[in-house]
Enzyme design. Sequence first.
Site, short mmCIF file in Angstrom:
data_model
loop_
_atom_site.label_atom_id
_atom_site.label_comp_id
_atom_site.label_asym_id
_atom_site.label_seq_id
_atom_site.Cartn_x
_atom_site.Cartn_y
_atom_site.Cartn_z
N HIS A 51 10.90 -10.03 -8.02
CA HIS A 51 12.26 -10.10 -7.49
C HIS A 51 13.31 -10.15 -8.60
O HIS A 51 12.99 -10.41 -9.76
CB HIS A 51 12.40 -11.32 -6.57
CG HIS A 51 11.73 -11.14 -5.26
ND1 HIS A 51 12.24 -10.36 -4.25
CD2 HIS A 51 10.55 -11.61 -4.79
CE1 HIS A 51 11.43 -10.37 -3.21
NE2 HIS A 51 10.39 -11.13 -3.51
N LYS A 253 13.96 -12.77 3.48
CA LYS A 253 14.59 -11.65 2.78
C LYS A 253 14.55 -10.38 3.63
O LYS A 253 15.14 -9.39 3.27
CB LYS A 253 13.89 -11.38 1.46
CG LYS A 253 14.01 -12.53 0.46
CD LYS A 253 13.44 -12.13 -0.89
CE LYS A 253 13.46 -13.27 -1.88
NZ LYS A 253 12.45 -14.31 -1.60
N ILE A 342 5.13 -23.21 -3.63
CA ILE A 342 5.48 -21.99 -4.36
C ILE A 342 5.47 -20.82 -3.37
O ILE A 342 4.53 -20.03 -3.30
CB ILE A 342 4.54 -21.76 -5.56
CG1 ILE A 342 4.43 -23.03 -6.42
CG2 ILE A 342 5.03 -20.59 -6.40
CD1 ILE A 342 5.76 -23.57 -6.97
N CYS A 449 -10.44 6.51 4.18
CA CYS A 449 -11.55 6.20 5.09
C CYS A 449 -11.86 4.72 5.14
O CYS A 449 -12.73 4.29 5.88
CB CYS A 449 -12.79 7.03 4.75
SG CYS A 449 -13.87 6.32 3.50
N CYS A 454 -18.20 4.49 1.13
CA CYS A 454 -18.61 3.88 -0.13
C CYS A 454 -19.12 2.45 0.01
O CYS A 454 -19.82 1.97 -0.86
CB CYS A 454 -17.48 3.94 -1.15
SG CYS A 454 -16.00 3.04 -0.69
#
Lengths: 494, 410
Positions: A51, A253, A342, A449, A454
């Site tokens: 930010h 925001k 935080i 996909c 995989c």
Amino acid sequence: MKIRVAIIGAGITGASIARVLSKYENLEVHLIDKNPDVGWGVSKANTAIIHGGYDDDPDKYPMRAKLCIRGNRLWHQWVKELEIPHVWNGALIVALKDEDFKELEVLLERGIRNGVPEMRIVDRDELFRLEPGLTREALGALWVPIVGQIGPIPAVIAIVENAVANGVKTHLETEVRGIKVENGEVKGVETNSGFIEADILINAAGLYADEISRMAGIDYFEIHPRKGEYWIFDEGIPGPKRVLFPTPTPISKGIVVTTEISGHLMIGPNAQDLPPEEKENTATTREGLEEVWEGAKKLWPQLPPRSKVIRTFAGLRPEPTGGDFIIKAEEEVWGFINVAGIRSPGLTSAPAIAYEVAEIIQRDLGIELVEKKKWNPYRREITHFFALSYEKVNELVKKNPAYGKIVCRCNKVSEGDILEAIERMKFIGVKTPSIDSVKFRTKATTGTCQGSFCRPRIIQILAREYGVPPWEVTLKGKGSEIGIGDVKVLVRGE
Amino acid sequence: MYDVVVVGGGPAGMAAAIRAKELGLKVLLLDDNDYLGGVLPQCIHPGFGIHYFKEELTGPEFAYRLMNKLDGVEVKTSARVLEIINYSDLEKFVVFTSPQGVQKVPTKTIIYAAGARERHAFEIGIVGDRVAGIYTAGETQTLMDIYGIMPGKEIVIVGSGDVGLIMARRFSLEGAKVKAVIELMPYPGGLARNIMILKDFNIPLYLSHKVVEVRGKGRVEKIKVVKVDENLREIPGTEFWIEADTLVISAGLIPNVKLLTEIGVAIDPSTGGPIVNDRLETSVPGIFVAGNALLINDLVDYVAEQGELAAEGAREFIENGGIPSRRWIRLVKGENVRLLAPHYLSGERDVWIYARVRRPMEDVVVEFPEIGKKIKLPVIKPAEMLRIKLKTEEISKAEDKITMRVVKHG
């Protein structure tokens, strides 16, 4: 003797603190997390924005106001030292109504007070030059060129790798169950895998920071989760060049439209407050996703068809009592430092928070920190086949043919990339093989996909390298095993 | 310089390579798996080859038959194509990577047979927790039949397509409980012989239902289902939960065409594959396509047949320095035709038309009004591909287009 520091929480905040504290000769730093890998709490799912520092009112939220802009400036250095994927593309806070300009003026004023450089209000004409695909309803915007984007989990991984290289010890799958305080001083933490001694305890436990604080007898704040949901679309769908924000509301925001660093259009988040007990509720919802869709459409009218979504997800922000970051050495318990609440802009502030903590240790705990003669600020990014030239691939193949073999088709991830990821997982102490650990390091399974080709191959590689049967390989840690046994396990009636 | 580089070593690619070799062409066959056969090695059930080999085979047997005919074809496995370069109509390059490194080979033509991918949970709008135990049907097939891994024991399957139904049987045979098959449409999606599986194993089929949400901690625990009306809109108040540890998505296949779109091949949105002429040549000269990359087939026999057609096209291309220009006759979708291929007919040869209808109907006529051709059929279903031969003399009756439509008899 060295001063033992234990940090609870290996998210972006805890990892950054560990890295900064690893610079000092007289500290022995331990990084503790209940998850099997780093960055899997709040850091895992967010908007990934660095930010600009204009958003936080310095009267109401002095910590946020101070640390956001400082964090932004520090990230410029950290992304280079640690080779963290990033882009500095700037942000536009868009006005759709005449009244919005009043709010933009407020933001501009605040930015000036917070020391944010390079901001200005742009008119409609300049706005469309910056971002031609924006809604035609847009009237103007606040232009904040210092905004950027990073890969949040790749950032945590990079920081932890560097911290470990500088001597930090990790304790993963280690859940803190109690804090030992004697004569008003921290002595250590009780965990599911034994006692960890500590002279200084840093609580960077994200959503659980209130619970950890209570274990030390400090209970003046509470954390509640605020959920945000997101859509990510297939590659090749045009998105904006900059980060697009609506004019903010008091709670959020707003819903962002952005092209995330891998090149996918992403929209989100909304903001839904959950009760404090729902700290694991990261389920997406129809209502939440619809809200995001409608919100995003206001800024970016040409959203793709819904069939072009490749993933939806939700993340939680830890909202503290009072709304500001709680970063302080608690006077009642010597050695206990809260780094709590935080919430946004936590990702941005993390490096600044880490320096703040180092300062607190010196100033409030009276410990003189001695810098190491040799501290390594650098960490090399993992090999990504998709980022290499063909010549470079051929060089790597000479050393290891696995670099020439593609495992993830959509994102062009080679077996060599995956082997390197596993090596790095082991380096920072990842004990349970998981597909997500490979995913966050290599981008395998995150393409069109979503891993249906995989994933079975990655399972084989993880099983081989960790020496476990393939069905015990997990998606994201214990309890998420990908299978129940070999194909005959049920027929045998075991 | 190769005459043909075949991309994909499944049934379409292998059949194309074999035919091209028989036609005397110099062929390179590339596949990114460690083994040839595409999905065939994981399809351990019978039902393959009745048309092509005139006997019923399993998937691995079908693949093995083709592999045995590959002598004389240069084959490379673990080789992933990164890029197709269409330098000119007469000159192309295929760039691929393998454990030997990246290579760039020149070729006159390319037969693209890279198959399809499965739609996944996010594409069909499922929300909730992102937990272990959510797989596509083909992925569970790979896990079980290639790698020997049992994914779970209480299964819910989304979609009554063939792969889903075949996996329902497979799970049942391995001792798992298939608790439900959930189908969005008011009719089942698979071939009749596969729908029988539900009866054989006493598996409930919920037509006009959809899965909307999955919940669980590490692993799937429960799955939310809702009924839909005739416009596929959810009916409020009809939601119910099914407890299960595994959700299998069998919600259809999408042709893999990314490498083709990168070089500007035109795609037909209804098939998801390229627009082709009766040589199965795409809009980029010398690039041919076959199998599920062309359109989603339900029988491997037709996939292999398309491979051979593409190989014959490649030969014509090489012999003539391009497919000769002509006034192509367009094949056009009419009533109740959802998709079809090929899209352009030369009128110089007999052509197999592959098509699918939008909705099931009984007692129908497939009509080609411009050429006066009519075929009566007792029943048609979207699940079952129509394969109809148009003869040279029939096609030549048309001026510029032939419409295909499916209407009620009488």
